[in-house]
Design a protein around this motif. Sequence first.
Motif, PDB file in Angstrom:
ATOM      1  N   GLU A 122       0.815  -1.215   0.000  1.00  0.00           N
ATOM      2  CA  GLU A 122       0.000   0.000   0.000  1.00  0.00           C
ATOM      3  C   GLU A 122       0.850   1.267   0.000  1.00  0.00           C
ATOM      4  O   GLU A 122       0.397   2.320  -0.434  1.00  0.00           O
ATOM      5  CB  GLU A 122      -0.958   0.035   1.201  1.00  0.00           C
ATOM      6  CG  GLU A 122      -2.107  -0.934   1.105  1.00  0.00           C
ATOM      7  CD  GLU A 122      -1.789  -2.275   1.739  1.00  0.00           C
ATOM      8  OE1 GLU A 122      -0.679  -2.422   2.290  1.00  0.00           O
ATOM      9  OE2 GLU A 122      -2.638  -3.164   1.663  1.00  0.00           O
ATOM     10  N   THR A 123       2.066   1.179   0.511  1.00  0.00           N
ATOM     11  CA  THR A 123       2.932   2.356   0.583  1.00  0.00           C
ATOM     12  C   THR A 123       4.132   2.282  -0.362  1.00  0.00           C
ATOM     13  O   THR A 123       4.917   3.222  -0.418  1.00  0.00           O
ATOM     14  CB  THR A 123       3.454   2.551   2.021  1.00  0.00           C
ATOM     15  OG1 THR A 123       4.170   1.384   2.423  1.00  0.00           O
ATOM     16  CG2 THR A 123       2.311   2.823   2.975  1.00  0.00           C
ATOM     17  N   ASP A 124       4.281   1.173  -1.066  1.00  0.00           N
ATOM     18  CA  ASP A 124       5.422   0.970  -1.963  1.00  0.00           C
ATOM     19  C   ASP A 124       5.016   1.320  -3.395  1.00  0.00           C
ATOM     20  O   ASP A 124       4.425   0.516  -4.112  1.00  0.00           O
ATOM     21  CB  ASP A 124       5.893  -0.477  -1.881  1.00  0.00           C
ATOM     22  CG  ASP A 124       7.187  -0.711  -2.623  1.00  0.00           C
ATOM     23  OD1 ASP A 124       7.632   0.182  -3.370  1.00  0.00           O
ATOM     24  OD2 ASP A 124       7.760  -1.806  -2.457  1.00  0.00           O
ATOM     25  N   GLN A 125       5.335   2.523  -3.811  1.00  0.00           N
ATOM     26  CA  GLN A 125       4.938   2.999  -5.138  1.00  0.00           C
ATOM     27  C   GLN A 125       5.584   2.181  -6.247  1.00  0.00           C
ATOM     28  O   GLN A 125       4.968   1.938  -7.285  1.00  0.00           O
ATOM     29  CB  GLN A 125       5.275   4.487  -5.296  1.00  0.00           C
ATOM     30  CG  GLN A 125       4.701   5.106  -6.544  1.00  0.00           C
ATOM     31  CD  GLN A 125       3.179   5.091  -6.567  1.00  0.00           C
ATOM     32  OE1 GLN A 125       2.536   5.415  -5.592  1.00  0.00           O
ATOM     33  NE2 GLN A 125       2.614   4.693  -7.690  1.00  0.00           N
ATOM     34  N   ASP A 126       6.815   1.730  -6.040  1.00  0.00           N
ATOM     35  CA  ASP A 126       7.487   0.928  -7.065  1.00  0.00           C
ATOM     36  C   ASP A 126       6.751  -0.394  -7.300  1.00  0.00           C
ATOM     37  O   ASP A 126       6.607  -0.840  -8.437  1.00  0.00           O
ATOM     38  CB  ASP A 126       8.940   0.665  -6.676  1.00  0.00           C
ATOM     39  CG  ASP A 126       9.768   1.934  -6.649  1.00  0.00           C
ATOM     40  OD1 ASP A 126       9.491   2.831  -7.479  1.00  0.00           O
ATOM     41  OD2 ASP A 126      10.667   2.040  -5.806  1.00  0.00           O
ATOM     42  N   ALA A 127       6.294  -1.028  -6.215  1.00  0.00           N
ATOM     43  CA  ALA A 127       5.546  -2.280  -6.349  1.00  0.00           C
ATOM     44  C   ALA A 127       4.210  -2.034  -7.041  1.00  0.00           C
ATOM     45  O   ALA A 127       3.770  -2.844  -7.861  1.00  0.00           O
ATOM     46  CB  ALA A 127       5.333  -2.906  -4.976  1.00  0.00           C
ATOM     47  N   GLN A 128       3.568  -0.930  -6.720  1.00  0.00           N
ATOM     48  CA  GLN A 128       2.308  -0.594  -7.379  1.00  0.00           C
ATOM     49  C   GLN A 128       2.537  -0.332  -8.867  1.00  0.00           C
ATOM     50  O   GLN A 128       1.752  -0.783  -9.713  1.00  0.00           O
ATOM     51  CB  GLN A 128       1.676   0.629  -6.717  1.00  0.00           C
ATOM     52  CG  GLN A 128       1.217   0.389  -5.306  1.00  0.00           C
ATOM     53  CD  GLN A 128       0.756   1.662  -4.615  1.00  0.00           C
ATOM     54  OE1 GLN A 128       0.518   2.671  -5.253  1.00  0.00           O
ATOM     55  NE2 GLN A 128       0.635   1.599  -3.293  1.00  0.00           N
ATOM     56  N   ASP A 129       3.611   0.379  -9.181  1.00  0.00           N
ATOM     57  CA  ASP A 129       3.930   0.674 -10.580  1.00  0.00           C
ATOM     58  C   ASP A 129       4.204  -0.595 -11.375  1.00  0.00           C
ATOM     59  O   ASP A 129       3.914  -0.664 -12.569  1.00  0.00           O
ATOM     60  CB  ASP A 129       5.126   1.623 -10.684  1.00  0.00           C
ATOM     61  CG  ASP A 129       4.791   3.033 -10.224  1.00  0.00           C
ATOM     62  OD1 ASP A 129       3.591   3.358 -10.137  1.00  0.00           O
ATOM     63  OD2 ASP A 129       5.740   3.803  -9.945  1.00  0.00           O
ATOM     64  N   TYR A 130       4.772  -1.606 -10.716  1.00  0.00           N
ATOM     65  CA  TYR A 130       5.013  -2.893 -11.380  1.00  0.00           C
ATOM     66  C   TYR A 130       3.700  -3.439 -11.944  1.00  0.00           C
ATOM     67  O   TYR A 130       3.646  -3.897 -13.088  1.00  0.00           O
ATOM     68  CB  TYR A 130       5.631  -3.879 -10.384  1.00  0.00           C
ATOM     69  CG  TYR A 130       5.779  -5.279 -10.919  1.00  0.00           C
ATOM     70  CD1 TYR A 130       6.885  -5.622 -11.690  1.00  0.00           C
ATOM     71  CD2 TYR A 130       4.825  -6.250 -10.663  1.00  0.00           C
ATOM     72  CE1 TYR A 130       7.032  -6.909 -12.191  1.00  0.00           C
ATOM     73  CE2 TYR A 130       4.959  -7.538 -11.155  1.00  0.00           C
ATOM     74  CZ  TYR A 130       6.060  -7.865 -11.917  1.00  0.00           C
ATOM     75  OH  TYR A 130       6.188  -9.135 -12.411  1.00  0.00           O
ATOM     76  N   PHE A 131       2.642  -3.383 -11.165  1.00  0.00           N
ATOM     77  CA  PHE A 131       1.343  -3.874 -11.635  1.00  0.00           C
ATOM     78  C   PHE A 131       0.715  -2.907 -12.639  1.00  0.00           C
ATOM     79  O   PHE A 131       0.124  -3.337 -13.631  1.00  0.00           O
ATOM     80  CB  PHE A 131       0.395  -4.115 -10.463  1.00  0.00           C
ATOM     81  CG  PHE A 131       0.796  -5.285  -9.616  1.00  0.00           C
ATOM     82  CD1 PHE A 131       0.859  -6.564 -10.152  1.00  0.00           C
ATOM     83  CD2 PHE A 131       1.106  -5.115  -8.283  1.00  0.00           C
ATOM     84  CE1 PHE A 131       1.222  -7.648  -9.382  1.00  0.00           C
ATOM     85  CE2 PHE A 131       1.468  -6.194  -7.503  1.00  0.00           C
ATOM     86  CZ  PHE A 131       1.541  -7.474  -8.053  1.00  0.00           C
TER      87      PHE A 131
END
Length: 164
Positions: free
Chosen positions: A60-69
């Motif tokens: 929820e706070t990791d923008q890089d992980a969100q961007d991966y999706f």
Amino acid sequence: MKNTFMYLFIFSLLINVFLYVNSNKILKAKDAEVVRMKENLKASNVAIDSLKASDYFSIETDQDAQDYFYNKNLDYPKVMAKVNEDLNSLNTNKSGNKLVPYESIEGKPFIINKAKMLNHRWIIAEYSNSNLWGQVLIKYFHNDDKPTDFETVETVMYEKQLKK
């Protein structure tokens, strides 16, 4: 008439002294309240900062992980829901969740109780069999049209605590 003016003067002087003393007390009380509020605010900010730090490893706070999706045209909350659903579906096995590498103890299988997605690749989960418990680090690979692939990276089981 002079006495009346003198009485009015004394009366107004007494009222002014009373108002001055009363306003000073009110001002000191409000100043003390402001100081207390500033201390409470400072303590609250410290608590908020520690909460932010404790939730650092979260999708929820990791923008890089969100961007991966997002780069794969996927909505990460939907992916999280599917991965959690696939993870919980492994608990239906009678011998326990296959991601927990321990056999049933006393006929009680190990199942995953709670899981948290750390990023686009890892999950940390808590498991138990109602007597023993531990944690497992899981690597996952999301698949759109089929169940999520899971791989156990590491586990830890805690010793059973003796009641005093």
